[in-house]
Design an enzyme around this catalytic site. Structure first.
Site, PDB file in Angstrom:
ATOM      1  N   ASP A  10      27.438  14.137   3.680  1.00  0.00           N
ATOM      2  CA  ASP A  10      26.247  13.869   2.868  1.00  0.00           C
ATOM      3  C   ASP A  10      25.023  13.554   3.719  1.00  0.00           C
ATOM      4  OD1 ASP A  10      27.618  14.319   0.569  1.00  0.00           O
ATOM      5  OD2 ASP A  10      27.677  12.223  -0.088  1.00  0.00           O
ATOM      6  N   ARG A  46      25.745  -3.561   4.386  1.00  0.00           N
ATOM      7  CA  ARG A  46      24.487  -2.952   3.938  1.00  0.00           C
ATOM      8  C   ARG A  46      23.258  -3.735   4.359  1.00  0.00           C
ATOM      9  NH1 ARG A  46      27.223   1.343   4.296  1.00  0.00           N
ATOM     10  NH2 ARG A  46      28.709   1.704   2.623  1.00  0.00           N
ATOM     11  N   ASP A  83      26.056   0.354  -3.287  1.00  0.00           N
ATOM     12  CA  ASP A  83      25.451   0.423  -1.962  1.00  0.00           C
ATOM     13  C   ASP A  83      23.970   0.789  -2.018  1.00  0.00           C
ATOM     14  OD1 ASP A  83      27.727  -0.414  -0.609  1.00  0.00           O
ATOM     15  OD2 ASP A  83      28.568   1.603  -0.528  1.00  0.00           O
ATOM     16  N   SER A  89      36.592   8.407  -0.839  1.00  0.00           N
ATOM     17  CA  SER A  89      35.357   7.866  -0.303  1.00  0.00           C
ATOM     18  C   SER A  89      35.729   6.589   0.440  1.00  0.00           C
ATOM     19  CB  SER A  89      34.386   7.559  -1.443  1.00  0.00           C
ATOM     20  OG  SER A  89      33.294   6.823  -0.942  1.00  0.00           O
TER      21      SER A  89
END
Ligand code: ARG
Length: 400
Positions: free
Chosen positions: A14, A94, A123, A174
């Site tokens: 991605d 994050r 996220d 994922s």
């Protein structure tokens, strides 16, 4: 529109496609920033892939020590477990990535930052709220949220644009990985009844393969900070890694849960975080002997709220900062050792000691050394129960 964008780059499909997509669709230059939060892998290859995808600059920052000391540690001292279970693996990484995105935006003169999160997860919330809290002047872009491409579309896009993609292991999961643990979602686990496949685990052995003989490990804390393992002093990030290996070998530290995402979706998640969970267990245990009763109870009331704030992307917020000050003040005497005993599938405290602990043998013992003033107890107990005794006398028994 932004002219230069710093993209949080993992090297995966991605974010590699995002590099070219931002250039083509939005006409901006892309600087890639990859943060080593302990996920492992070849960062030089990640850098090269960023350039191959079209980045004007690619930077790798090793933030493992900072991640352990500034992000995992406050959460550990707060015994932070989201919905009582999840040690905030991804939620902790994050904000540190957001912070380094902002720093890189300043360094490279960018006017925007970007991330590769979808619109369904937590996220995106953590990246965007984190960046806005640190740099309200920067634009935050979320290409994956707007491009409407499936995984197959992305693979095709990469092929037509000569974007090299990492050898995909054909696993439909994922995965998010860092020093604190791993999060594994999607694939057949989207059915919450389906047993997690055996091949998703990397940090934890199957309990059936765990050593049969017990093993003790001693964790030493100084003012709520883990400082040594079995008497060997080491930096926190190494200590977490060592405990992850030790407890993971015993098959301890797996979670399988359905959790409430910030965006309102219930989602089935599996995690493995043997080191982090072992440390929280040890820390909580040491607090039981070193923290005064009322302080301990009030702290316990705040802990779930602290975990929610972090989960919900409010790492950089006034309430979180105030909680940190409270937690910090509570940790002054959380100094001592906890012995953890590892057995197949388990990690439990089997001893604790603290020089300035509040456990007073002469108060607790039933032996001759007893220093408790027994004569004080009778009057105390009578007054303690006086209110209900009065009810019983005047209004009748309370036995139902
Ligand atoms: N549900 C977890 C969280 O919100 C894990 C997210 C993991 N991210 C991922 N891209 N797999 O913290």
């Amino acid at each position: 529109m932004a002219q230069r964008v710093v993209l949080a780059y993992s090297g995966g499909l991605d974010t590699s496609v995002a590099v070219r997509w931002i250039i083509d669709q939005w006409g901006a230059e892309v600087v890639c920033l990859a943060a080593d939060v302990g996920q492992g892998g070849d960062f030089e290859a990640v850098r090269q892939r960023a350039f191959a995808a079209g980045a004007v600059e690619a930077k790798v920052v090793d933030v493992r020590a900072e991640f352990a000391d500034e992000y995992f540690l406050p959460a550990l001292r707060a015994n932070a477990l989201y919905e009582g279970k999840y040690p905030l693996v991804s939620a902790l990484s994050r904000p540190i990535i957001a912070q380094h995105l902002v720093a890189a935006a300043r360094e490279f003169g960018a006017d925007a930052v970007a991330h590769g999160c979808t619109g369904k997860g937590n996220d995106q919330v953590r990246f965007e709220v984190g960046v806005r809290a640190l740099a309200p002047d920067l634009e935050v872009l979320a290409p994956v949220r707007v491009w409407g491409m499936t995984r197959e579309d992305c693979i095709a896009y990469a092929a037509t644009h000569d974007i090299p993609i990492a050898q995909s292991k054909a696993k439909p999961y994922s995965i998010d990985d860092n020093l604190v643990g791993r999060a594994i979602e999607c694939g057949e686990m989207e059915d919450p009844w389906a047993r997690p496949p055996a091949d998703i685990w990397e940090l934890t052995a199957d309990v059936a393969d765990a050593p049969r003989e017990r093993r003790d490990v001693v964790v030493t804390f100084a003012a709520g900070v883990p400082v040594a393992l079995d008497g060997v002093a080491m930096p926190l990030f190494e200590l977490v890694e060592a405990l992850t290996r030790a407890a993971g070998a015993y098959g301890y530290g797996r979670l399988d849960m359905v959790e409430n995402r910030r965006v309102g979706i219930k989602s089935r998640e599996t995690y493995e975080a043997p080191g982090a969970l072992a440390l929280i267990t040890a820390h909580q245990d040491l607090e039981s002997i070193t923290v005064e009763r009322d302080l301990m109870r009030e702290k316990a009331r705040l802990e779930p709220r602290y975990a929610e704030l972090v989960y919900d992307g409010l790492w950089f917020s006034p309430l979180k900062r105030a909680f940190d000050a409270f937690v910090d003040s509570s940790q002054e005497f959380v100094t001592g050792d906890v012995r953890l005993t590892l057995e197949p599938g388990r990690c439990s405290p089997s001893g604790r000691r603290a020089e300035r602990g509040l456990y007073d043998y002469e108060l607790a013992t039933y032996d001759a050394a007893d220093a408790f003033r027994h004569e004080d107890a009778a009057g105390f107990v009578r007054l303690w129960g006086l209110s209900v005794e009065t009810v019983a006398r005047r209004q009748g028994g309370l036995g139902g």
